[in-house]
Design an enzyme around this catalytic site. Structure first.
Site, PDB file in Angstrom:
ATOM      1  N   TYR A 105     -14.979   0.621  -7.146  1.00  0.00           N
ATOM      2  CA  TYR A 105     -16.221   1.383  -7.025  1.00  0.00           C
ATOM      3  C   TYR A 105     -17.075   1.229  -8.283  1.00  0.00           C
ATOM      4  O   TYR A 105     -18.210   1.685  -8.320  1.00  0.00           O
ATOM      5  CB  TYR A 105     -15.904   2.860  -6.741  1.00  0.00           C
ATOM      6  CG  TYR A 105     -15.101   3.002  -5.457  1.00  0.00           C
ATOM      7  CD1 TYR A 105     -15.734   2.946  -4.222  1.00  0.00           C
ATOM      8  CD2 TYR A 105     -13.712   3.112  -5.484  1.00  0.00           C
ATOM      9  CE1 TYR A 105     -15.010   3.019  -3.040  1.00  0.00           C
ATOM     10  CE2 TYR A 105     -12.970   3.185  -4.314  1.00  0.00           C
ATOM     11  CZ  TYR A 105     -13.628   3.136  -3.097  1.00  0.00           C
ATOM     12  OH  TYR A 105     -12.901   3.188  -1.937  1.00  0.00           O
ATOM     13  N   LYS A 129       0.861  -1.172   0.000  1.00  0.00           N
ATOM     14  CA  LYS A 129       0.000   0.000   0.000  1.00  0.00           C
ATOM     15  C   LYS A 129       0.902   1.228   0.000  1.00  0.00           C
ATOM     16  O   LYS A 129       1.708   1.423   0.903  1.00  0.00           O
ATOM     17  CB  LYS A 129      -0.912  -0.005   1.223  1.00  0.00           C
ATOM     18  CG  LYS A 129      -1.790   1.234   1.287  1.00  0.00           C
ATOM     19  CD  LYS A 129      -2.816   1.163   2.392  1.00  0.00           C
ATOM     20  CE  LYS A 129      -3.649   2.427   2.409  1.00  0.00           C
ATOM     21  NZ  LYS A 129      -4.650   2.412   3.466  1.00  0.00           N
ATOM     22  N   LYS A 179      -2.240  -1.639  -3.759  1.00  0.00           N
ATOM     23  CA  LYS A 179      -3.093  -0.452  -3.702  1.00  0.00           C
ATOM     24  C   LYS A 179      -2.245   0.808  -3.730  1.00  0.00           C
ATOM     25  O   LYS A 179      -1.297   0.883  -2.954  1.00  0.00           O
ATOM     26  CB  LYS A 179      -3.894  -0.504  -2.406  1.00  0.00           C
ATOM     27  CG  LYS A 179      -4.733   0.719  -2.138  1.00  0.00           C
ATOM     28  CD  LYS A 179      -5.382   0.591  -0.800  1.00  0.00           C
ATOM     29  CE  LYS A 179      -6.261   1.788  -0.536  1.00  0.00           C
ATOM     30  NZ  LYS A 179      -6.821   1.765   0.771  1.00  0.00           N
ATOM     31  N   GLU A 213       7.483  -7.010   1.582  1.00  0.00           N
ATOM     32  CA  GLU A 213       6.177  -7.003   2.259  1.00  0.00           C
ATOM     33  C   GLU A 213       5.413  -8.297   1.955  1.00  0.00           C
ATOM     34  O   GLU A 213       4.775  -8.871   2.839  1.00  0.00           O
ATOM     35  CB  GLU A 213       5.352  -5.786   1.815  1.00  0.00           C
ATOM     36  CG  GLU A 213       5.868  -4.441   2.326  1.00  0.00           C
ATOM     37  CD  GLU A 213       5.620  -4.230   3.823  1.00  0.00           C
ATOM     38  OE1 GLU A 213       5.001  -5.089   4.470  1.00  0.00           O
ATOM     39  OE2 GLU A 213       6.064  -3.182   4.340  1.00  0.00           O
TER      40      GLU A 213
END
Ligand code: PBG
Length: 326
Positions: free
Chosen positions: A315, A197, A250, A235
């Site tokens: 979305y 992220k 993201k 990560e």
């Protein structure tokens, strides 16, 4: 002119052939729909920077979910807008089973037992500092924050969450959450880690939607530097070792290379979060008549599939499902 034996255009000569050789597809069942909730009854407030996306009171959110379920959407990622008066340094409201978020999660599961809910673990919607961790003298405390995140995840699992989505970027949070869940017999609750992220400018509209922007400073001591990609592998390695079930990248659109990097180097399902700012850019251009929203939606979602995303949080989920119906 030489004789041409190789003519790639033959595979583009008709729609039937084009469909036959299409390499990547987006399906409604790949998508997770992020939804926003607020206190009150019979409220649906459109988010100015995200045309078509609303913040709903719990009753209206249930109606919205019912419509989406009819369209074939099965997985939702709810986020709460918390009243300023309920925020504090320790995000205490995040553990309140009678609070907006947990109460509504439980209610969604009661009404739609087959719907999959991915809940958000991070302090920012409930934090008076607007940060994802505990702030002490301007510093974000990692290990003290893990305690809060573990309790938050447990409370969400108790409310009925199917997937826990830690979006905070603290070190060691996947292992800590896994251990808390397992020690309370929630071994079946999954973790989708926000693995890579980035500290991104694309989160603006989301922070408007929740009123969750940092009150001071930025998120650069925990979210990743947009200049880095190998760091995403560190990560990922940690999340895998700590027990994550999915890895997420993201934002998605400006980070397609990172999606591909994780896909090529790991064996867990990879998710892409097509975030608020990516949605806002498309809608703003479309409102000006500069771009065709539907075409861009399809192209953007396909780009994430092509990069290797198995799952896409977007979305556009409802709009895509409507498009597939017609
Ligand atoms: C914070 C969080 C953010 C988003 C999801 N969880 C923003 C941030 O880190 O400030 C952004 C989602 C979006 O922009 O659509 N825990």
């Amino acid at each position: 002119m030489d004789h041409l034996t190789r003519r790639p255009r033959r595979n583009r000569k008709s729609e039937v052939i084009r469909n036959m050789v299409q390499e990547n597809h987006v399906a409604v069942h790949d998508l997770i729909f992020p939804v926003f909730m607020m206190e009150g009854t019979n409220l649906a407030v459109e988010i100015a920077s995200m045309p078509g996306i609303y913040r709903y009171s719990p009753d209206r959110l249930l109606e919205e979910i019912a419509q989406c379920v009819d369209l074939g959407i099965k997985t939702f990622a709810p986020f709460p807008q918390i009243d300023e008066g309920k925020k504090d340094r320790f995000a205490s409201e995040s553990k309140n089973p009678e609070g907006l978020y947990l109460r509504t999660i439980a209610e969604i599961k009661r009404n739609f037992p087959d719907v999959v809910l991915m809940t958000d673990v991070a302090m920012d919607p409930y934090s008076s500092d607007g940060h994802d961790g505990i702030v002490d003298n301007g510093e974000i405390l990692n290990d003290a924050t893990l305690e809060v995140l573990g309790q938050m995840a447990l409370a969400q699992a108790q409310a009925g969450a199917d997937i826990i989505g830690p979006s905070d970027m603290m070190d060691g949070r996947v292992a800590h959450i896994r251990q808390v869940l397992d020690s309370h017999a929630f071994t079946n609750v999954s973790i989708m880690s926000y693995t890579a992220k980035y500290a991104s400018g694309f989160y603006g509209p989301f922070r408007d939607a929740l009123g969750s922007a940092p009150k001071h400073g930025d998120k650069k001591t925990y979210q990743m530097n947009p200049a880095n990609s190998r760091e995403a592998l560190i990560e990922a390695e940690l999340d895998i070792a700590e027990g994550a079930d999915f890895l997420m990248v993201k934002p998605a659109l400006a980070y397609l290379d990172v999606i591909k990097l994780l896909k090529d180097n790991t064996n867990l399902p990879v998710a892409a979060y097509n975030i608020s700012g990516e949605y806002a850019m498309v809608k703003a251009a479309a409102q000006n008549g500069w771009l065709d929203s539907e075409k861009i939606m399809l192209e953007v979602l396909l780009s994430m599939k092509r990069a290797g995303a198995d799952v896409i949080l977007t979305y556009f989920a409802k709009e895509f499902a409507q498009y597939m119906k017609k």
